[in-house]
Write a protein that holds these residues in place. Structure first.
Motif, PDB file in Angstrom:
ATOM      1  N   ASP A  48      -4.209   5.395   3.789  1.00  0.00           N
ATOM      2  CA  ASP A  48      -3.616   4.747   2.919  1.00  0.00           C
ATOM      3  C   ASP A  48      -4.061   4.698   1.506  1.00  0.00           C
ATOM      4  OD1 ASP A  48      -5.346   2.970   3.301  1.00  0.00           O
ATOM      5  OD2 ASP A  48      -4.258   1.282   4.166  1.00  0.00           O
ATOM      6  N   SER A  49      -3.523   4.027   0.590  1.00  0.00           N
ATOM      7  CA  SER A  49      -4.139   3.914  -0.711  1.00  0.00           C
ATOM      8  C   SER A  49      -5.604   2.973  -0.679  1.00  0.00           C
ATOM      9  CB  SER A  49      -3.109   3.188  -1.527  1.00  0.00           C
ATOM     10  OG  SER A  49      -2.733   1.889  -1.149  1.00  0.00           O
ATOM     11  N   ALA A  50      -5.822   2.327   0.374  1.00  0.00           N
ATOM     12  CA  ALA A  50      -7.112   1.429   0.298  1.00  0.00           C
ATOM     13  C   ALA A  50      -8.199   2.454   1.195  1.00  0.00           C
ATOM     14  CB  ALA A  50      -6.874   0.148   0.831  1.00  0.00           C
ATOM     15  N   ARG A 103       0.804  -1.170  -0.065  1.00  0.00           N
ATOM     16  CA  ARG A 103       0.026   0.031   0.080  1.00  0.00           C
ATOM     17  C   ARG A 103       0.749   1.361   0.011  1.00  0.00           C
ATOM     18  NH1 ARG A 103      -5.036  -1.454   4.288  1.00  0.00           N
ATOM     19  NH2 ARG A 103      -5.632  -3.223   3.186  1.00  0.00           N
ATOM     20  N   THR A 104       0.323   2.308  -0.286  1.00  0.00           N
ATOM     21  CA  THR A 104       0.894   3.616  -0.093  1.00  0.00           C
ATOM     22  C   THR A 104       0.088   4.531   1.115  1.00  0.00           C
ATOM     23  OG1 THR A 104       1.485   3.422  -2.439  1.00  0.00           O
ATOM     24  CG2 THR A 104       1.818   5.595  -1.483  1.00  0.00           C
ATOM     25  N   GLN A 117       3.842  -1.850   3.886  1.00  0.00           N
ATOM     26  CA  GLN A 117       3.201  -3.208   3.704  1.00  0.00           C
ATOM     27  C   GLN A 117       2.177  -3.456   4.733  1.00  0.00           C
ATOM     28  OE1 GLN A 117       4.333  -5.673   1.462  1.00  0.00           O
ATOM     29  NE2 GLN A 117       5.549  -3.903   0.410  1.00  0.00           N
ATOM     30  N   TYR A 118       1.161  -3.879   4.629  1.00  0.00           N
ATOM     31  CA  TYR A 118       0.032  -4.323   5.518  1.00  0.00           C
ATOM     32  C   TYR A 118       0.110  -5.528   5.786  1.00  0.00           C
ATOM     33  CZ  TYR A 118      -4.431  -5.243   7.325  1.00  0.00           C
ATOM     34  OH  TYR A 118      -5.615  -5.715   7.948  1.00  0.00           O
ATOM     35  N   MET A 122       0.492  -1.899   9.803  1.00  0.00           N
ATOM     36  CA  MET A 122       1.372  -1.532   8.633  1.00  0.00           C
ATOM     37  C   MET A 122       2.884  -1.042   8.715  1.00  0.00           C
ATOM     38  SD  MET A 122      -0.132   0.150   5.028  1.00  0.00           S
ATOM     39  CE  MET A 122      -1.432   1.265   6.028  1.00  0.00           C
TER      40      MET A 122
END
Length: 183
Positions: free
Chosen positions: A135-137, A69-70, A85-86, A96
């Protein structure tokens, strides 16, 4: 009342437990078990004839790998998109961890000799909103400013001076160039 009084059985002659919805990604667990990562608490899956299911679960295998993820993090007035990293399983489950791009200091040893990662945690009630990142999610995380290197605890102080840092996010509010000190 007599002993032969007919009492109707509410479930019929035999109670059959309703089946749970199966997982769409694996043939061995229910949707609830796989979505909650509760494989260790679930009953051992079996085939229809009662023999144990001996193949590895594809959902367990997929969860063993961290998800990339970002996260947008602002430190020292610089906003950067940081790779992270999750972790869905293992020691870091539900947390994360970012790449090693932060500098840190210790009260005993001074500055850490290598860049350190930042741990991100789920927010709780009353968490300072300035510490929350997304995050990106689209999930919320709290920045953790404690890191460890060679069994020594360090406090994250800013971005590392290493050249492999991601560039500042273009066009984002708060992204301004960092002044370079020539000391």
């Amino acid at each position: 009342m007599t002993a032969d009084y007919p009492f109707p059985e509410p479930f019929g002659p035999e109670y059959v437990r309703p089946t749970s919805e199966g997982c769409p990604n694996c043939p061995c667990h229910t949707r609830r078990v796989c979505e909650a990562f509760q494989w260790l608490r679930a009953e051992r899956p079996t085939y229809s004839d009662g023999t144990p299911y001996d193949k590895p679960c594809p959902c367990v295998r997929a969860a063993a790998e961290p998800v990339a993820r970002t996260v947008m993090i602002e430190l020292d007035g610089i906003l950067r998109a940081v790779p992270a990293q999750y972790h869905r399983r293992g020691f870091l489950a539900g947390r994360m961890v970012t790449e090693r791009i932060f500098s840190a200091e210790s009260a005993l040893l001074g500055e850490c000799p290598v860049p350190v990662p930042m741990g991100l945690y789920r927010p709780k009630d009353g968490t300072d909103p300035r510490l929350i990142v997304i995050d990106s999610a689209g999930e919320k995380w709290v920045m953790g400013f404690t890191a460890q290197h060679s069994l020594q605890r360090y406090r994250i102080t800013g971005w590392s001076a290493v050249e492999n840092l991601p560039p500042p996010a273009a066009g984002c509010a708060g992204s301004r160039p960092r002044p370079h000190n020539s000391e």
